[in-house]
Design a protein around this motif. Structure first.
Motif, mmCIF file in Angstrom:
data_model
loop_
_atom_site.group_PDB
_atom_site.id
_atom_site.type_symbol
_atom_site.label_atom_id
_atom_site.label_comp_id
_atom_site.label_asym_id
_atom_site.label_seq_id
_atom_site.Cartn_x
_atom_site.Cartn_y
_atom_site.Cartn_z
ATOM 1 N N GLU A 1 0.824 -1.214 0.000
ATOM 2 C CA GLU A 1 0.000 0.000 0.000
ATOM 3 C C GLU A 1 0.857 1.262 0.000
ATOM 4 O OE1 GLU A 1 -3.412 -0.158 -0.378
ATOM 5 O OE2 GLU A 1 -2.743 -2.208 -0.774
ATOM 6 N N VAL A 2 1.954 1.234 0.726
ATOM 7 C CA VAL A 2 2.849 2.401 0.761
ATOM 8 C C VAL A 2 3.580 2.528 -0.575
ATOM 9 C CG1 VAL A 2 4.820 3.470 1.905
ATOM 10 C CG2 VAL A 2 3.173 2.136 3.248
ATOM 11 N N ALA A 3 4.073 1.396 -1.088
ATOM 12 C CA ALA A 3 4.869 1.414 -2.320
ATOM 13 C C ALA A 3 4.049 1.765 -3.548
ATOM 14 C CB ALA A 3 5.533 0.056 -2.512
ATOM 15 N N LYS A 4 2.727 1.750 -3.430
ATOM 16 C CA LYS A 4 1.874 2.183 -4.541
ATOM 17 C C LYS A 4 1.665 3.694 -4.536
ATOM 18 C CE LYS A 4 -0.660 -2.192 -4.768
ATOM 19 N NZ LYS A 4 -1.931 -2.891 -4.420
ATOM 20 N N GLY A 5 2.190 4.370 -3.497
ATOM 21 C CA GLY A 5 2.085 5.828 -3.441
ATOM 22 C C GLY A 5 0.745 6.339 -2.964
ATOM 23 N N LYS A 6 -0.001 5.507 -2.278
ATOM 24 C CA LYS A 6 -1.342 5.906 -1.838
ATOM 25 C C LYS A 6 -1.312 6.805 -0.604
ATOM 26 C CE LYS A 6 -3.748 1.802 -3.582
ATOM 27 N NZ LYS A 6 -4.643 0.674 -3.208
ATOM 28 N N ILE A 7 -0.160 6.866 0.061
ATOM 29 C CA ILE A 7 -0.045 7.594 1.334
ATOM 30 C C ILE A 7 1.046 8.652 1.206
ATOM 31 C CG2 ILE A 7 0.458 7.335 3.808
ATOM 32 C CD1 ILE A 7 -0.302 4.306 3.391
ATOM 33 N N ASP A 8 0.827 9.810 1.817
ATOM 34 C CA ASP A 8 1.872 10.833 1.882
ATOM 35 C C ASP A 8 2.905 10.339 2.896
ATOM 36 O OD1 ASP A 8 3.526 13.021 2.299
ATOM 37 O OD2 ASP A 8 1.888 14.480 2.201
ATOM 38 N N TRP A 9 3.919 9.633 2.380
ATOM 39 C CA TRP A 9 4.812 8.909 3.272
ATOM 40 C C TRP A 9 5.781 9.823 4.010
ATOM 41 C CZ3 TRP A 9 3.639 4.982 5.625
ATOM 42 C CH2 TRP A 9 4.574 4.127 6.234
ATOM 43 N N ASP A 10 6.178 10.915 3.402
ATOM 44 C CA ASP A 10 7.024 11.867 4.109
ATOM 45 C C ASP A 10 6.276 12.464 5.296
ATOM 46 O OD1 ASP A 10 8.920 11.349 2.240
ATOM 47 O OD2 ASP A 10 8.977 13.351 1.374
ATOM 48 N N GLN A 11 5.014 12.816 5.074
ATOM 49 C CA GLN A 11 4.223 13.390 6.164
ATOM 50 C C GLN A 11 3.979 12.358 7.260
ATOM 51 O OE1 GLN A 11 3.404 16.708 6.370
ATOM 52 N NE2 GLN A 11 2.925 16.085 8.481
ATOM 53 N N ALA A 12 3.846 11.105 6.859
ATOM 54 C CA ALA A 12 3.682 10.045 7.861
ATOM 55 C C ALA A 12 4.903 9.985 8.768
ATOM 56 C CB ALA A 12 3.468 8.696 7.168
ATOM 57 N N LEU A 13 6.083 10.139 8.200
ATOM 58 C CA LEU A 13 7.310 10.157 9.002
ATOM 59 C C LEU A 13 7.317 11.358 9.943
ATOM 60 C CD1 LEU A 13 10.450 11.402 9.217
ATOM 61 C CD2 LEU A 13 10.098 8.972 9.628
ATOM 62 N N ILE A 14 6.982 12.524 9.396
ATOM 63 C CA ILE A 14 6.957 13.735 10.229
ATOM 64 C C ILE A 14 5.965 13.564 11.377
ATOM 65 C CG2 ILE A 14 6.421 16.195 10.242
ATOM 66 C CD1 ILE A 14 9.051 15.470 8.837
ATOM 67 N N ASN A 15 4.819 12.939 11.116
ATOM 68 C CA ASN A 15 3.807 12.733 12.164
ATOM 69 C C ASN A 15 4.311 11.781 13.245
ATOM 70 O OD1 ASN A 15 2.073 14.387 10.731
ATOM 71 N ND2 ASN A 15 0.922 12.692 9.811
ATOM 72 N N HIS A 16 5.101 10.799 12.857
ATOM 73 C CA HIS A 16 5.564 9.805 13.828
ATOM 74 C C HIS A 16 6.854 10.224 14.526
ATOM 75 C CE1 HIS A 16 2.586 7.184 11.889
ATOM 76 N NE2 HIS A 16 2.672 6.440 12.977
ATOM 77 N N PHE A 17 7.501 11.234 14.018
ATOM 78 C CA PHE A 17 8.769 11.682 14.601
ATOM 79 C C PHE A 17 8.617 12.023 16.088
ATOM 80 C CE2 PHE A 17 11.881 15.058 15.530
ATOM 81 C CZ PHE A 17 13.070 14.391 15.217
ATOM 82 N N PRO A 18 7.666 12.885 16.483
ATOM 83 C CA PRO A 18 7.546 13.195 17.930
ATOM 84 C C PRO A 18 7.088 11.998 18.755
ATOM 85 C CG PRO A 18 5.759 14.216 16.679
ATOM 86 C CD PRO A 18 6.720 13.683 15.681
ATOM 87 N N LYS A 19 6.282 11.113 18.172
ATOM 88 C CA LYS A 19 5.834 9.933 18.910
ATOM 89 C C LYS A 19 7.020 9.049 19.273
ATOM 90 C CE LYS A 19 1.389 9.722 16.439
ATOM 91 N NZ LYS A 19 0.540 8.885 15.554
ATOM 92 N N VAL A 20 7.897 8.834 18.306
ATOM 93 C CA VAL A 20 9.069 7.989 18.551
ATOM 94 C C VAL A 20 10.032 8.677 19.516
ATOM 95 C CG1 VAL A 20 11.121 6.985 17.447
ATOM 96 C CG2 VAL A 20 8.868 6.759 16.375
ATOM 97 N N MET A 21 10.153 9.988 19.404
ATOM 98 C CA MET A 21 11.028 10.723 20.320
ATOM 99 C C MET A 21 10.548 10.586 21.760
ATOM 100 S SD MET A 21 13.605 12.320 18.779
ATOM 101 C CE MET A 21 14.006 13.916 19.507
#
Length: 543
Positions: free
Chosen positions: A46-66
């Motif tokens: 699903e990600v590799a088909k480009g259906k998701i804004d994957w850069d934004q997904a990383l930005i959203n998870h950055f503070p959670k992981v921190m």
């Protein structure tokens, strides 16, 4: 016995509890985020088909992981992330028995029980087993096989992004190398350790200049003469009118870009450069080596010299040693076009050295020249082919005159988009042939200027019957160049395909095979001698 089993069970449960509660460092958390981000990007259907804004997904998870504190909380974040990406159907095509090149492949990290829970590990292994097999949104193969990075978001005015986007840029680049760089297994530093080393540097970069220096440091860790980064600077560089090499462990003027301008500035072959603007050359070189990418030590030194001597200044003061005298010279630098270096009418295509010996300079040979050259040399006993340059793509037409049969000269492996990290073998590359090739001796000359296509061409020529390769270590960067963007619109490049000799011998970092090693000397330069060519002539004349 029962009591012993109870004690052992208690110990195991206690250890598992301790592991689950073990504090995970910030670098470990962010490194795991970078790996998860890249793995899902290139593996999850699903990600590799480009259906998701994957850069934004990383930005959203950055503070959670921190904010995660231990294995349990970190695994919950990743489990939830994956669960929200959608269902993955079983893959019927994924159990291929293809003979892969696997030296770069390593997904052992997805089973790290110190970082990930058992349920997360199971999910990651399932994704690997049922990875995308259809067209990929973020990557494809160019016609020649090398990686083509596609559909990445364009970030304007990102010369110095905030911390989260700096980390995003690092992760994007790191994963391109992780899955698609054919020579990752040959780097001096383990690529996983590079990620952990660079995370805090990208985090702490305090301004644009420092940030760009850290990017250069990252790319230098590829140990690849093809690797570079362009920051879109509009500054016009100026150049000394001389070529500079590392000879006898010293910085030496080894050639001219323009002999008239070199003479005007009182620069001579064999001059040893000790200082630039009062700074010691060895010290300056050591500073630069950290930020230049080269396949071997000599190539890194040449790139470091390029950084030291070429720049925006119009005049530099050089301290040189000539014979036993030390002098300071104020030397002018020029726009490179001033030298007319590549269009010099005095450049030789081919010539007769004597009745028995011909010479070919591959720097200037075009396809239309090949037939006439070999026709004029058909009575020669030997031919010297000079590949201390960057030739046209004419190895096919040249080898037609060197071989009586087609011969394999290169084995190629290319990135496998459907199993990132693994590489597919292409058919071996072959020479051309003809019924009446040149029957005499071939002496081929190479050195550090033999780079990329020059090295590939040398491999093709080495398939001939009666050939000797003379010179010193070539640049060690074979395979087509793959160019893509680093976040912020910066252009960067890597070696795109893996190139081996048919017997599996590597050319990357090592350079092409050399039969007789010859290096130039300072004394030879002062005397105006071409010692490599002299050796080639000597070998050609031997009965």
């Amino acid at each position: 016995m029962k009591k012993i089993l109870q004690i052992l069970t208690f110990i195991v449960l206690s250890l598992n509890l301790l592991i689950a509660q073990k504090s995970i460092t910030e670098i470990e958390r962010l490194a795991s985020l970078g790996k998860i981000y890249g793995f899902l990007k290139y593996y999850h259907p699903e990600v590799a088909k480009g259906k998701i804004d994957w850069d934004q997904a990383l930005i959203n998870h950055f503070p959670k992981v921190m904010n995660a504190t231990d294995k349990k909380s970190l695994s919950i974040i990743y489990n939830n992330w994956i669960d929200n990406l959608g269902k993955i159907d079983p893959c019927k095509k994924c159990d291929s028995k293809e003979n892969y090149f696997e030296n770069n492949f390593d997904l052992s990290w997805i089973q790290d029980t110190l970082l990930f829970s058992n349920s997360l590990i199971s999910k990651l292994k399932y994704i690997e087993k049922n990875r995308i097999q259809s067209e990929h949104f973020y990557a494809s193969n160019e016609p020649v096989g090398k990686i083509k990075i596609t559909n990445e978001k364009v970030y304007e005015d990102f010369d110095y992004p905030n911390e989260a986007f700096r980390i995003l840029g690092l992760f994007k680049y790191w994963n391109i190398i992780e899955y698609f760089y054919p020579y990752k297994y040959l780097t001096d530093q383990n690529w996983e350790l590079v990620l952990k080393e660079m995370i805090p540097k990208f985090q702490s970069a305090s301004n644009k200049i420092e940030y760009q220096s850290i990017i250069k440091e990252l790319i230098a860790k590829l140990d690849d003469s093809h690797a570079w980064i362009s920051f879109n600077s509009q500054v016009k560089y100026k150049y000394l009118p001389v070529q500079i090499s590392h000879i006898e462990n010293q910085c030496v003027i080894s050639g001219y870009y323009n002999d008239s301008l070199a003479n005007i500035n009182n620069l001579k072959l064999g001059d040893v450069i000790l200082k630039i603007n009062g700074s010691d050359i060895k010290s300056e070189t050591n500073k630069k080596l950290k930020f230049v990418s080269g396949s071997n030590t000599n190539n890194k030194l040449l790139k470091a010299y390029n950084e030291i001597f070429n720049g925006i200044d119009s005049i530099v003061t050089l301290t040189i040693k000539r014979d036993k005298h030390i002098n300071e010279l104020d030397v002018k630098k020029y726009d490179f076009r001033t030298f007319n270096y590549y269009n010099n009418p005095k450049n030789v295509i081919s010539k007769s050295i004597n009745d028995d010996l011909g010479y070919i300079n591959m720097a200037n040979v075009k396809s239309k020249d090949v037939s006439d050259i070999f026709e004029s040399f058909k009575t020669k006993k030997s031919i010297i082919i000079d590949l201390r340059n960057y030739p046209a793509l004419i190895y096919k037409s040249m080898t037609r005159y060197l071989n009586s049969e087609k011969r394999d000269f290169a084995k190629i492996y290319i990135p496998n988009i459907n199993y990132p990290g693994k590489f597919r073998y292409k058919d071996n590359i072959q020479t051309s042939k003809r019924n009446n090739p040149f029957k005499g001796k071939i002496i081929m000359v190479v050195n550090e200027a033999s780079l990329s296509r020059s090295e590939f061409t040398a491999m093709a020529f080495q398939a001939a019957d009666n050939i000797i390769t003379v010179g010193n270590q070539t640049a060690g960067a074979d395979g087509d160049v793959a160019i893509f963007e680093f976040l912020g619109g910066y252009r960067t490049a890597i070696s795109g395909n893996g190139i081996l000799y048919p017997d599996g011998t590597e050319t990357q970092r090592k350079g092409v095979k050399i039969d007789i090693e010859v290096k130039p000397t300072i004394t030879g330069l002062k005397q105006g001698r071409d010692e490599l060519l002299e050796k080639a002539i000597e070998l050609a004349s031997d009965e």
